[in-house]
Design an enzyme around this catalytic site. Structure first.
Site, mmCIF file in Angstrom:
data_model
loop_
_atom_site.group_PDB
_atom_site.id
_atom_site.type_symbol
_atom_site.label_atom_id
_atom_site.label_comp_id
_atom_site.label_asym_id
_atom_site.label_seq_id
_atom_site.Cartn_x
_atom_site.Cartn_y
_atom_site.Cartn_z
ATOM 1 N N ALA A 95 -52.315 4.682 31.292
ATOM 2 C CA ALA A 95 -52.464 3.778 32.429
ATOM 3 C C ALA A 95 -52.001 2.358 32.127
ATOM 4 C CB ALA A 95 -53.931 3.748 32.863
ATOM 5 N N HIS A 171 -58.615 7.666 20.837
ATOM 6 C CA HIS A 171 -59.217 8.714 21.671
ATOM 7 C C HIS A 171 -58.376 9.977 21.470
ATOM 8 C CE1 HIS A 171 -56.133 6.758 23.926
ATOM 9 N NE2 HIS A 171 -56.924 5.922 24.573
ATOM 10 N N ASP A 229 -64.741 5.050 26.983
ATOM 11 C CA ASP A 229 -63.491 4.627 27.623
ATOM 12 C C ASP A 229 -63.748 4.318 29.094
ATOM 13 O OD1 ASP A 229 -60.779 4.020 27.847
ATOM 14 O OD2 ASP A 229 -60.213 6.067 28.362
ATOM 15 N N LEU A 264 -55.328 10.667 33.950
ATOM 16 C CA LEU A 264 -56.640 10.029 34.026
ATOM 17 C C LEU A 264 -56.486 8.523 33.844
ATOM 18 C CD1 LEU A 264 -58.714 12.572 31.901
ATOM 19 C CD2 LEU A 264 -58.545 12.443 34.380
#
Length: 326
Positions: A95, A171, A229, A264
Site C-alpha cells: 500500500a 511481516h 499492522d 490488503l
C-alpha cells in the site's frame, strides 16, 4: 502472568488517526494511545510508512514530541519507519506510494532521524536495493533495529543484510506479490534464515492458519513475534474509507482491502485480537504466547518496561484459550 498488555511494533494508526497523514496532532497520538492501552496494547511503535518529504517534516516532530510527553512516553517505544527504503515494485510495495519510495541513502536517513529527534527504534529496508548493506550497517550501528520488508530479495541479499545487522522480517508472508515462484522466493529464504525473527500479522486475514502453523514449527517461540499492522481505520465500523492514500473496504469480517489493487491495506485488528486469534490455533502454551506478544518485541527494539510504571493498569489474564484484561 503479570503482564499489563502486549507490545506492538507496527501501528500505522487507529480510530481514524493516520500517523502518515499530514495534519497529525499531539491529541491524535494521545487518543490512539489511550484507546490501545484500554484494548490491551501496553506499548507500541507508531509507524510512518513511505511518505512525501513534506509529510515527514510535519509528522515526525509531532511523534517525537509525543515521546517526550509524560503521559504518553511510557507507552511509545520509538518510531518505526516502514520505508521509504523499500521496493518500488508492484506487489512488494503493497500500500506504499511508489513516487515516495527511494533507494537507501544515508544522508536522507539522517535527515529523517533528526526530524524524529533520534526517536527511531525500527527501520524497514528492502535488502536488494543498491546501497542497502551500507544503510543497514549504519542504522544498526546506532542501535536501531533493522527489519526486512516490502522486498524481493534473494538468499544472498538476505544473507548480506543479516551480516550487516538485520534482525527480523517486518511481516513474513506479506508485502509481496500475489504470485511467486514455487521454491525460490523471499518467504522460504527468510523462513530458512536463522538470524531473522519472523513477525506475523495473526489477524485471520493476512496469512492463512496453515502458514502460521508451518512458521511456528520452523521458528522457535524465541524467533517469533506478533504484530497487528493496524491501519488508520482499525477500530472503526465496517464501511468504505479513504486511508493511506487509497479507497478501501473494511468488511464485517474485519478484512481491510483495496478492491482496485486487490491487496490488503493493513489490519483492522489490535494486538489483543491478533493474540487471541493465534491462541485459538492451539499452537502455543501461555508462556510462549507471552514471548511472542510481549518479551520478543521488546527484545527486538532493546527496550525494558519497569513493572511499577503501570501498576494502576489492569493485568492480562489467560483462561480457556484467550486473553482479557482484568
Amino acid at each position: 502472568m503479570s503482564l499489563k498488555g502486549f507490545i506492538d511494533l507496527q501501528v500505522n494508526g487507529y480510530l481514524g488517526v493516520d500517523f502518515s497523514e499530514p495534519g497529525l496532532t499531539l491529541d491524535d497520538v494521545r487518543r490512539v494511545t489511550e484507546t490501545l492501552v484500554l484494548r490491551g496494547t501496553l506499548a507500541y511503535c507508531p509507524t510512518v510508512i513511505t511518505a512525501s518529504w513534506e509529510t515527514y517534516v510535519q509528522n515526525l516532530p509531532v511523534l517525537a514530541q509525543a515521546m517526550e510527553t509524560p503521559d504518553l512516553q511510557p507507552h511509545l517505544l520509538g518510531l518505526h519507519l516502514e520505508g521509504p527504503f523499500i521496493s518500488p515494485e508492484d506487489g512488494a510495495r503493497g500500500a506504499h506510494p511508489r513516487p515516495s519510495t527511494r533507494n537507501p541513502d544515508l544522508e536522507f536517513f539522517e535527515r529523517l532521524l533528526a526530524l524524529a529527534e533520534g526517536n527511531v527504534s525500527i527501520v524497514t529496508v528492502a535488502p536488494e536495493l543498491p546501497g542497502a548493506g551500507d544503510l543497514i550497517r549504519h542504522i544498526a550501528g546506532k542501535g536501531i533495529a533493522v527489519f526486512l520488508g516490502h522486498h524481493l530479495a534473494g538468499p544472498k541479499q538476505i544473507d548480506r543484510a543479516c551480516q550487516a545487522g538485520a534482525l527480523a522480517s517486518t511481516h513474513l508472508g506479506n508485502g509481496l506479490p500475489n504470485m511467486l515462484p514455487r521454491h525460490m522466493n523471499p518467504i522460504w529464504d527468510q523462513l530458512a534464515e536463522e538470524r531473522l525473527t519472523a513477525l506475523l500479522i495473526t489477524d485471520g486475514h493476512h496469512i492463512p492458519d496453515n502458514f502460521i502453523r508451518v512458521v511456528s514449527k520452523v521458528k522457535s517461540p524465541q524467533q517469533l513475534a506478533v504484530t497487528s499492522d493496524s491501519a488508520p481505520v482499525a477500530g472503526m465500523p465496517p464501511g468504505r474509507y479513504d486511508t493511506l492514500g487509497q479507497k478501501v473496504v473494511l468488511e464485517e469480517s474485519g478484512r481491510l482491502w483495496n478492491p482496485v489493487g486487490q491487496h490488503l491495506v493493513g489490519s483492522s485488528s489490535s494486538m489483543m485480537e491478533c493474540m487471541n486469534y493465534l491462541a485459538a490455533l492451539n499452537l502455543m502454551e501461555e508462556e510462549d504466547l507471552c514471548l511472542v506478544g510481549y518479551h520478543n518485541p521488546l527484545r527486538l527494539v532493546g527496550k525494558k518496561l519497569p513493572a511499577d510504571q503501570f501498576a494502576r493498569l489492569p493485568s492480562l489474564t489467560y483462561a480457556e484459550g484467550s486473553f482479557s484484561l482484568k
